[in-house]
Design a protein around this motif. Structure first.
Motif, PDB file in Angstrom:
ATOM      1  N   ARG A 382       0.847  -1.200   0.000  1.00 42.23           N
ATOM      2  CA  ARG A 382       0.000   0.000   0.000  1.00 42.23           C
ATOM      3  C   ARG A 382       0.886   1.255   0.000  1.00 42.23           C
ATOM      4  N   GLN A 383       1.935   1.252   0.804  1.00 48.00           N
ATOM      5  CA  GLN A 383       2.847   2.393   0.841  1.00 48.00           C
ATOM      6  C   GLN A 383       3.486   2.623  -0.529  1.00 48.00           C
ATOM      7  N   TYR A 384       3.885   1.537  -1.200  1.00 51.66           N
ATOM      8  CA  TYR A 384       4.527   1.652  -2.514  1.00 51.66           C
ATOM      9  C   TYR A 384       3.582   2.361  -3.493  1.00 51.66           C
ATOM     10  N   ILE A 385       2.301   1.961  -3.500  1.00 47.64           N
ATOM     11  CA  ILE A 385       1.324   2.563  -4.416  1.00 47.64           C
ATOM     12  C   ILE A 385       1.086   4.023  -4.074  1.00 47.64           C
ATOM     13  N   LEU A 386       0.843   4.303  -2.800  1.00 52.12           N
ATOM     14  CA  LEU A 386       0.492   5.660  -2.405  1.00 52.12           C
ATOM     15  C   LEU A 386       1.650   6.628  -2.658  1.00 52.12           C
ATOM     16  N   HIS A 396       3.910   0.574   7.453  1.00 49.42           N
ATOM     17  CA  HIS A 396       3.150  -0.677   7.583  1.00 49.42           C
ATOM     18  C   HIS A 396       1.662  -0.360   7.572  1.00 49.42           C
ATOM     19  N   CYS A 397       0.897  -1.144   6.810  1.00 48.26           N
ATOM     20  CA  CYS A 397      -0.555  -0.957   6.786  1.00 48.26           C
ATOM     21  C   CYS A 397      -1.291  -2.074   7.509  1.00 48.26           C
ATOM     22  N   ASP A 398      -0.600  -3.196   7.756  1.00 50.85           N
ATOM     23  CA  ASP A 398      -1.214  -4.368   8.403  1.00 50.85           C
ATOM     24  C   ASP A 398      -2.413  -4.888   7.622  1.00 50.85           C
ATOM     25  N   ALA A 399      -2.449  -4.619   6.311  1.00 50.23           N
ATOM     26  CA  ALA A 399      -3.556  -5.109   5.492  1.00 50.23           C
ATOM     27  C   ALA A 399      -3.096  -5.447   4.081  1.00 50.23           C
ATOM     28  N   CYS A 400      -1.805  -5.781   3.917  1.00 47.83           N
ATOM     29  CA  CYS A 400      -1.316  -6.292   2.637  1.00 47.83           C
ATOM     30  C   CYS A 400      -0.453  -7.513   2.932  1.00 47.83           C
ATOM     31  N   TYR A 401      -0.147  -8.274   1.911  1.00 47.76           N
ATOM     32  CA  TYR A 401       0.620  -9.510   2.092  1.00 47.76           C
ATOM     33  C   TYR A 401       1.955  -9.250   2.776  1.00 47.76           C
ATOM     34  N   ASN A 402       2.662  -8.211   2.326  1.00 47.54           N
ATOM     35  CA  ASN A 402       3.995  -7.954   2.864  1.00 47.54           C
ATOM     36  C   ASN A 402       3.957  -7.567   4.337  1.00 47.54           C
TER      37      ASN A 402
END
Length: 605
Positions: A382-386, A396-402
């Motif tokens: 999510r961080q990479y996209i945003l 960390h988003c705690d809601a993606c695979y990584n």
């Protein structure tokens, strides 16, 4: 009526979402406006509410006929007089719609950008009271955007030709800063109000897999989601045919969509998916823009798209109702080669000179590299996209695979220094593939051709697989320790932070997946129903399906799954309580209230 009363009466909502009110106020005051809002954030409300409050007609310029049809169907269901004018109408239907527009039947009219250039429509627009022009998918006006459409460039001239210039509202879900500047400049927006609500979709889970067999992985993903609607995107028509046939052969409820099918089959297959007659749509990127199906629970990319703009737009078609949904990309190295081929051998653009075409190709190749970087990163997806879209995001988003997988921090300092030495000693003249083969001591044509086996770095990482070395190179690229040059054949260069990784530097740690422990259960973004509420929800879905079939509209146009979930939880007993449910406006309460209340009462009894 006030804007708040419009929102409640027609849409059934008690409060505006972030950014909506600011856009509505700007347009109502006669000011131009530009909104960057993610898919599902309610962009259409930003121009539909002003349309109902302004005295004349609002024109909505929209790129696809499917988008227009869906939007108009939804508006009519809410009790809003609306129409579309596009190529799906016969000439007699078009003339009838135009006559009704002249007579004031409609508050909102959707048109394709090409329609603005026709003499008949221009004559109508000159005589009508056009109070607002809304430009949907506004990124289509920029040649640097992923969906450039030359006809969008004619919009400013059309607006200038009107007896009185109305305010212009421009809306898009995916736009880099450069594309945003193009939208402002090319649409000739005058001191526009700017709203960027952020690109994040908290209900979406992101994952990248690199499976040995994409078919096996895909089948497992679809089978693990029984009864759920999903879209599977492929990069070519051939892949769509093969994947659809495979899923059907495995007993899955699937259909296909691509530009090579005749118009009638495309229409039928799209309606089968929208009306829940099939659960899985296998398609190229020709499918989806403007498809407002709110209950798509997953989007799977069978092939990697060419850029993050396309990926995020397509992935964003999952979970438009706010419920938890998954976006999973099945990656392979061949995807990069296919995407590069499509960029370098795309259809020629006769409207552009060779220099501009070369700049566009280079920009597309840069985007491809960022897309490939997403597929290999160990950072929060999510961080990479945003960050790609210029938005700061937590690590960390705690809601993606990584973020959810069990990673361990591994010291890769020695490998990093070996990679940097090899890049420097070979003159920063070679790409990832050649550097990887050199470090691993491979005996390949390129290694022999460039005499890389004579370099000091040859074979120094032979204890690692090429995949492991590539992962470390990708990590160094993510961290700015390495960089990729421009041009059609990018080479590795020392990045801005390379000096930090000297021979005497401290440890450099990289997140590596732990294979000895399973991943934790994904954090619930929104609680799923259970017990009696879950059972009632299925009853309400069945009732909605019956009503939708009788009326000939997609089920989500009647009510979204999110609205049905709230009904199942609150179990309203009268029309007043029913209309208090989010997503139930006055028109729908009057039209459907008694049927749904009866279903709820029968369930309770």
């Amino acid at each position: 009526m006030t804007k708040e009363e419009i929102l409640k009466t027609y849409y059934g909502y008690d409060a505006f979402r972030p950014g909506q009110e600011a856009m509505i106020d700007a347009l109502l005051s006669g000011r131009d406006a530009l909104a960057i809002m993610p898919t599902g954030a309610g962009k259409s409300v930003c121009y539909q509410v002003p349309a109902l409050l302004l005295p004349g007609i609002t024109l909505v310029v929209s790129p696809l006929v499917s988008l227009m049809r869906d939007q108009v169907t939804a508006l009519v269901q809410m009790g809003v007089p609306a129409a579309f004018l596009n190529s799906t109408l016969t000439y007699r239907q078009y003339l009838l719609a135009l006559d009704r527009a002249r007579d004031g039947w409609y508050k909102i009219i959707y048109v394709a950008p090409e329609r603005l250039e026709t003499d008949g429509f221009r004559a109508f627009a000159q005589a009508a009271q056009i109070s607002l022009v809304a430009v949907d998918e506004a990124h289509c006006i920029s040649q640097w955007g992923q969906d450039f459409r030359p006809s969008y460039l004619n919009i400013p001239d059309f607006v200038a030709s009107l007896p009185q210039r109305p305010p212009i509202g421009a809306f898009t879900a995916t736009a880099t800063p450069e594309v945003r500047d193009d939208i402002r400049r090319l649409l000739k927006l005058e001191h526009p109000a700017m709203v960027t609500t952020g690109f994040d979709r908290e209900n979406l889970y992101f994952e990248v897999q690199e499976p040995r067999s994409k078919q096996t992985a895909l089948l497992e993903l679809v089978r693990s989601r029984p009864g759920k609607c999903g879209i599977v995107y492929c990069s070519t028509r051939r892949a769509v045919e093969d994947v659809c046939a495979f899923l059907q052969g495995e007993g899955m409820s699937a259909t296909r969509y691509h530009a090579g099918l005749d118009a009638e089959e495309r229409r039928k297959n799209q309606e089968d998916f929208l009306f829940d007659r099939v659960q899985v749509m296998v398609a190229t990127n020709a499918f989806g823009m403007g498809i407002d199906k709110s209950d798509v629970r997953y989007v799977i990319h069978y092939n990697m798209p060419k850029d993050l703009e396309s990926y995020y737009q397509e992935a964003g078609r999952a979970g438009r109702d706010g419920a938890p949904s998954s976006c999973i990309l099945l990656y392979s190295g061949q995807d990069v080669r296919t995407a590069r081929f499509l960029i370098e051998h795309g259809e020629p653009r006769e409207d552009l000179d060779e220099r501009t075409l070369e700049r566009l190709r280079e920009r597309d190749l840069q985007r491809l590299r960022r897309m490939a970087g997403y597929c290999g990163t160990r950072r929060c997806l999510r961080q990479y996209i945003l960050e790609y879209f210029g938005e700061r995001a937590p690590e960390h988003c705690d809601a993606c695979y990584n973020c959810l997988h069990n990673f361990q921090e591994v010291d890769v300092s020695a490998e990093a220094r070996a990679i940097l030495r090899c890049v420097a000693q070979t003159g920063q003249h070679f790409g990832i593939g050649v550097i990887t083969e050199t470090l691993c001591g491979a005996d390949t044509d390129k290694v022999r051709k460039y005499h890389m086996d004579q370099e000091p770095g040859y074979g120094v990482l032979r204890d690692f697989t090429q995949k492991e070395v590539r992962e470390r190179i990708q990590f160094l690229l993510d961290e700015g320790i390495l960089a990729l040059s421009g041009g059609p054949y990018p080479v590795l260069e020392l990045g801005e932070r390379s000096a930090e990784i000297g021979e005497d530097g401290g440890p450099l740690t990289m997140r590596m997946l732990r294979e000895d422990r399973p991943a934790p259960v994904k954090k619930a973004v929104q609680a799923e129903l259970d017990g009696p509420a879950a059972e009632l929800f299925q009853h309400l879905r069945a009732l909605r399906a019956r009503i939708a079939r009788m009326q000939g509209v997609p089920a989500y146009v009647v009510f979204t799954d999110k609205t049905l979930r709230e009904m199942a939880l609150t179990q309203p007993t009268d029309l007043r309580a029913f209309q208090a449910v989010s997503g139930v406006g006055a028109s729908k309460a009057e039209r459907y209230g008694r049927q749904f209340l009866a279903e709820i009462a029968a369930f309770e009894g």
